[in-house]
Design a protein around this motif. Structure first.
Motif, mmCIF file in Angstrom:
data_model
loop_
_atom_site.group_PDB
_atom_site.id
_atom_site.type_symbol
_atom_site.label_atom_id
_atom_site.label_comp_id
_atom_site.label_asym_id
_atom_site.label_seq_id
_atom_site.Cartn_x
_atom_site.Cartn_y
_atom_site.Cartn_z
ATOM 1 N N ASN A 50 -2.427 -13.101 1.643
ATOM 2 C CA ASN A 50 -2.761 -12.672 3.010
ATOM 3 C C ASN A 50 -2.683 -13.825 4.005
ATOM 4 O OD1 ASN A 50 -3.204 -9.954 2.571
ATOM 5 N ND2 ASN A 50 -5.409 -10.139 2.320
ATOM 6 N N TYR A 332 -3.469 0.569 -2.300
ATOM 7 C CA TYR A 332 -3.228 -0.517 -1.345
ATOM 8 C C TYR A 332 -3.799 -0.111 0.014
ATOM 9 C CZ TYR A 332 -0.014 -3.364 -4.192
ATOM 10 O OH TYR A 332 0.536 -4.192 -5.133
ATOM 11 N N TYR A 334 -4.079 -1.362 3.741
ATOM 12 C CA TYR A 334 -3.591 -2.312 4.744
ATOM 13 C C TYR A 334 -4.564 -2.350 5.915
ATOM 14 C CZ TYR A 334 0.660 -2.369 2.030
ATOM 15 O OH TYR A 334 1.552 -2.540 1.004
ATOM 16 N N LEU A 354 -3.724 -7.196 3.243
ATOM 17 C CA LEU A 354 -3.733 -6.187 2.189
ATOM 18 C C LEU A 354 -4.966 -6.389 1.315
ATOM 19 C CD1 LEU A 354 -2.478 -4.004 0.279
ATOM 20 C CD2 LEU A 354 -1.170 -5.872 -0.777
#
Length: 477
Positions: A50, A332, A334, A354
């Motif tokens: 990230n 996942y 986001y 993420l």
């Protein structure tokens, strides 16, 4: 796991999954009784790379933000994101094959500084929803969003790029400036969560529609907001919701700011005075519901996605996309993170990160060094095999026995006849040395007693639930 479903462009169908739904431990009705176990709520884990998408193009201003839709389109994940800062592009497009490394392809739609060599899209970055019963192929996709002069709006497209703005519908229902939409596959309808006031100020309401055009509110006020278990400085800035395994899961954006204790709100000055001394940060928590009206939250109200340490790229505020996506055996999530607190307009930078969670990993039943057990709800199944999502640590195990409705062990299915599980799997099938139930137990209700040591179990499901008898138990009786 079948990628034909998990990679569907119908985001909600992939997350909800087909019946029978797995038994998640968010649902207190799954467990009849237990001993020496702890019910644990889990946070998503931030990815070590990230932020996975940074602002870097001149048209991206001083930040990139994702709060709309991320979804599979064929073999690619697609993301619409907005840009932050004066003069920045309103909406851009990115794509990825595995969800971590993202490309910003040239689209050629919009001219920027004399060139169309960019990834700017025409339109907003709201909730892109696949229409289940379109009037024509031209209406296969809807973009729901909020616009300051038009309120809640919808516009349609056949490809998610070319929107028919001349046919845009506006002021779908009364709402504030934060509103998220999704399709509800359980009830074949469209749902919006919108920001609305309650006595703690910012909270969340619900609006419903059968066709995405005509909307109504089943309840005129907020359905979820800060309550008496929350600290004083707690408001709900918004709450994306998505269907998951028979229930609805919400990701409330928690704004840590106080509100007025007396008087009527008449000007922003009162709001700023009320929140003086408050952190004014925003993080993400967890909520869930069976009917969109009554909501449950984790007892300790800990973040589902934590803010970063002070001074890092996401220490001030975190806002999520409207839905997670399934990638292999994980969810996942986001989000975009900001390096300053709320109400700071110019001195803030935003990037996209993420956070991941194992499938069904919201809540587990956990045992430590001491063995614990729980007895499941009654189940209707004929084959003595049970799929579990579980993780076993060193010197641990999970074993099980099958019980009749009076909690007596069914002959041939005691714990000593079960094949122990000692691994880490999202879909391990537990079996017994005996392969078939005695005839007198074949059609009878059964329960499962799981024994755990140094292990977490996240969900379970007998392999052949009789869905003619068990239809998910979502309805109020």
């Amino acid at each position: 796991m079948d990628t034909r479903l998990t990679r569907s462009d119908a985001v909600e169908d992939a997350l909800a999954g087909p019946q029978p739904w797995r038994r998640l431990f968010l649902d207190a009705m799954v467990v009849e009784e237990s001993k020496a176990l702890k019910r644990v709520f889990h946070s998503a884990e931030k990815h070590p790379d990230n932020p996975i998408l940074r602002y870097e193009k001149p048209w991206e201003g001083i930040g990139v933000c994702v709060s709309g839709t991320v979804m599979w389109m064929g073999d690619k994940l697609t993301m619409r994101y907005r840009c932050w800062g004066k003069g920045a592009a309103k909406a851009c497009y990115a794509e990825s094959y595995e969800g971590i490394h993202w490309e910003k392809p040239t689209l050629g739609f919009v001219e920027w500084d004399g060139s169309c060599d960019n990834n700017i899209t025409i339109g907003g970055t709201g909730s892109i929803v696949k229409i289940r019963h379109p009037k024509s192929e031209r209406d296969r996709w809807a973009l729901f969003s909020y616009q300051s002069e038009k309120g809640a709006t919808v516009v349609f497209s056949e490809d998610t790029f070319n929107w028919r703005w001349e046919e845009q519908r506006t002021n779908l229902f009364e709402t504030s400036d934060v509103v998220k939409f999704f399709y509800d596959p359980y009830e074949d309808r469209y749902v919006a969560t919108y920001k609305t006031p309650n006595r703690r100020h910012r909270a969340v309401g619900i609006a419903l529609s059968k066709d995405g055009l005509e909307w109504y509110k089943p309840y005129s006020g907020a359905v979820v907001g800060a309550d008496d278990l929350d600290p004083d400085a707690t408001q709900f800035y918004g709450m994306p919701v998505f269907p998951y395994q028979g229930m609805y899961i919400g990701l409330p954006w928690i704004y840590h700011a106080r509100w007025m204790k007396y008087g009527n709100y008449e000007s922003p000055k009162q709001m700023y005075e009320a929140q003086e001394g408050s952190p004014r940060t925003v993080d993400v928590q967890l909520a869930w519901s069976w009917n969109l009206i009554q909501w449950t939250r984790t007892p300790d109200r800990k973040p589902f996605i934590n803010l970063g340490p002070k001074g890092t790229w996401d220490w001030g505020m975190i806002y999520t996309a409207r839905n997670p996506v399934i990638v292999d055996d994980k969810l996942y999530f986001y989000y975009y993170g900001c390096d300053n607190v709320h109400d700071i307009i110019d001195d803030v930078r935003c990037n996209i990160g993420l956070a991941t969670l194992r499938m069904d990993g919201f809540c587990s039943m956990r045992a430590g060094n001491r063995e614990g057990w729980f007895i499941s709800r009654r189940e209707v199944f004929k084959t003595p095999r049970v799929t579990i999502n579980a993780k076993v640590m060193t010197d641990g195990y999970i074993i099980a026995e099958l019980l009749d409705r009076w909690n007596k062990v069914i002959p041939g299915f005691s714990r000593s006849e079960c094949i122990p599980f000692t691994g880490d799997s999202i879909e391990h099938v537990m079996e017994w040395k005996t392969k078939a139930f005695p005839a007198e137990f074949l059609d009878a209700d059964k329960k499962i007693r799981f024994y755990l040591k140094n292990a977490d179990i996240y969900s379970y499901l007998p392999v052949d639930i009789d869905t003619t008898r068990d239809q998910g138990n979502r309805k109020e009786q």
